[in-house]
Design a protein around this motif. Structure first.
Motif, mmCIF file in Angstrom:
data_model
loop_
_atom_site.group_PDB
_atom_site.id
_atom_site.type_symbol
_atom_site.label_atom_id
_atom_site.label_comp_id
_atom_site.label_asym_id
_atom_site.label_seq_id
_atom_site.Cartn_x
_atom_site.Cartn_y
_atom_site.Cartn_z
ATOM 1 N N LEU A 6 0.822 -1.202 0.000
ATOM 2 C CA LEU A 6 0.000 0.000 0.000
ATOM 3 C C LEU A 6 0.864 1.263 0.000
ATOM 4 O O LEU A 6 0.573 2.232 -0.707
ATOM 5 C CB LEU A 6 -0.904 -0.026 1.229
ATOM 6 C CG LEU A 6 -2.273 0.592 1.078
ATOM 7 C CD1 LEU A 6 -2.999 -0.044 -0.083
ATOM 8 C CD2 LEU A 6 -3.062 0.403 2.352
ATOM 9 N N LEU A 10 1.074 4.210 -2.763
ATOM 10 C CA LEU A 10 0.966 5.632 -2.428
ATOM 11 C C LEU A 10 2.106 6.428 -3.062
ATOM 12 O O LEU A 10 1.885 7.509 -3.625
ATOM 13 C CB LEU A 10 0.973 5.790 -0.900
ATOM 14 C CG LEU A 10 0.744 7.190 -0.371
ATOM 15 C CD1 LEU A 10 -0.580 7.719 -0.861
ATOM 16 C CD2 LEU A 10 0.772 7.197 1.134
ATOM 17 N N LEU A 13 1.403 6.778 -6.635
ATOM 18 C CA LEU A 13 0.331 7.742 -6.848
ATOM 19 C C LEU A 13 0.868 9.176 -6.777
ATOM 20 O O LEU A 13 0.473 10.043 -7.566
ATOM 21 C CB LEU A 13 -0.751 7.543 -5.788
ATOM 22 C CG LEU A 13 -2.083 8.197 -6.087
ATOM 23 C CD1 LEU A 13 -2.770 7.456 -7.199
ATOM 24 C CD2 LEU A 13 -2.956 8.235 -4.859
ATOM 25 N N VAL A 46 -0.101 0.823 -9.943
ATOM 26 C CA VAL A 46 -0.898 1.084 -8.738
ATOM 27 C C VAL A 46 -2.025 0.069 -8.610
ATOM 28 O O VAL A 46 -2.292 -0.461 -7.526
ATOM 29 C CB VAL A 46 -1.459 2.519 -8.775
ATOM 30 C CG1 VAL A 46 -2.464 2.720 -7.656
ATOM 31 C CG2 VAL A 46 -0.360 3.525 -8.643
ATOM 32 N N PHE B 10 -3.995 7.840 1.055
ATOM 33 C CA PHE B 10 -4.223 7.454 -0.347
ATOM 34 C C PHE B 10 -5.496 8.112 -0.882
ATOM 35 O O PHE B 10 -5.506 8.729 -1.948
ATOM 36 C CB PHE B 10 -4.358 5.924 -0.381
ATOM 37 C CG PHE B 10 -4.185 5.309 -1.724
ATOM 38 C CD1 PHE B 10 -2.931 4.975 -2.198
ATOM 39 C CD2 PHE B 10 -5.283 5.043 -2.516
ATOM 40 C CE1 PHE B 10 -2.778 4.391 -3.425
ATOM 41 C CE2 PHE B 10 -5.131 4.459 -3.751
ATOM 42 C CZ PHE B 10 -3.876 4.136 -4.196
ATOM 43 N N ARG B 51 -10.047 1.649 -5.980
ATOM 44 C CA ARG B 51 -9.817 1.795 -4.540
ATOM 45 C C ARG B 51 -11.094 1.477 -3.746
ATOM 46 O O ARG B 51 -11.028 0.950 -2.633
ATOM 47 C CB ARG B 51 -9.342 3.229 -4.259
ATOM 48 C CG ARG B 51 -9.538 3.746 -2.866
ATOM 49 C CD ARG B 51 -8.641 3.054 -1.876
ATOM 50 N NE ARG B 51 -8.993 3.415 -0.521
ATOM 51 C CZ ARG B 51 -9.876 2.760 0.226
ATOM 52 N NH1 ARG B 51 -10.501 1.712 -0.253
ATOM 53 N NH2 ARG B 51 -10.133 3.140 1.452
#
Lengths: 87, 93, 101
Positions: A6, A10, A13, A46, B10, B51
């Motif tokens: 994760l 991030l 991203l 991602v 995020f 997500r």
């Protein structure tokens, strides 16, 4: 380990958000297209990381569509008119 | 950092950039640039759906919203630029 | 250390390397002076960064079907990335793409 995946998602991203600057400022349309291509590839990364971290295996198929999307949009962007003389 | 904190950060990054992209696409004066921003916006929205653990919606958004819609709008923007150049008397095609 | 721990460690290193490639590619895209050098930076990030991340994920989850799917995906990205970069460079160089003016 899911935390690590994760965290990496991030980081990717954040680099994607930095790459967006090139889409906005541009100078030429080719620059924007290239930045969109990089966006697509890092988006795929991602998605793959998210798919493992959140345990949604179907995200792999979304990544596949991203790969196709990059190819189609580049082809649509670089096309020439039919009948133009060959340069 | 715990998983929850990471997820919240995020989500925050996703939201802020999605909003910025939307505003940039709507406020952009030149059609071709707006289309490019729209494609990027579609990609980003698809990430948001991913997500939210909705891979089917993400698939549809990426394929139709960004891919097909983007290619069609690119062609439309090109045609609009050409016809406006013609009415202006310019010869750039 | 068990075999699984070692595999996870290698996977972590590989994913980090891939992310570093993407980071470098983005820096290149933002900082390099002209279109062709930016294109050069971009393709490295595309192919190698994604490949390293996929390698890490395969090591993290050793499953044959998953691995085959990821490898096929990587091949697709490499082929389409190379073709796209070539098309963009050619149109930009000759200036005959409809959207390049």
């Amino acid at each position: 380990m899911p935390e690590f995946l994760l965290g990496m998602a991030l980081v990717l991203l954040l680099t994607m958000s930095a790459g967006l600057v090139r889409v906005v400022i541009g100078p030429t349309p080719a620059d924007r297209m290239m930045a969109a291509q990089l966006l697509g590839t890092s988006g795929m990364a991602v998605l793959l990381l998210l798919g493992l971290a959140l345990e949604v295996p179907a995200l792999l198929d979304v990544a596949l569509i991203f790969a196709l999307l990059a190819a189609v949009s580049v082809a649509a962007f670089t096309r020439r008119r039919a009948g133009e003389d060959q340069a | 950092m715990s998983q929850l904190t990471l997820l919240i950060v995020f989500d925050g990054v996703l939201l802020v950039t999605l909003l910025a992209l939307g505003f940039a696409a709507v406020l952009s004066p030149e059609p071709r640039r707006a289309v490019m921003l729209f494609i990027a916006f579609g990609l980003w929205l698809s990430l948001v759906w991913a997500r939210l653990k909705a891979p089917d919606v993400a698939l549809a958004e990426a394929a139709i919203g960004a891919g097909l819609g983007g290619a069609l709008m690119l062609a439309a923007a090109r045609r609009a630029a050409r016809s406006s150049a013609r009415t202006d008397g310019g010869d750039e095609t | 250390m068990s075999t699984e721990t070692i595999l996870h460690l290698i996977a972590a290193v590989s994913v980090t390397l891939g992310a570093a490639f993407f980071f470098a590619g983005t820096i290149g895209l933002l900082r390099l002076p002209d279109l062709f050098s930016r294109l050069h930076a971009l393709t490295k990030a595309d192919n190698l960064g994604l490949g390293l991340i996929m390698l890490g994920l395969i090591l993290y989850k050793p499953d044959l079907f998953y691995a085959v799917k990821l490898v096929l995906l990587w091949v697709l990205v490499m082929v389409s990335g190379a073709t796209g970069a070539h098309l963009i460079a050619k149109r930009a160089l000759r200036g005959d793409g409809e959207d390049m003016q």
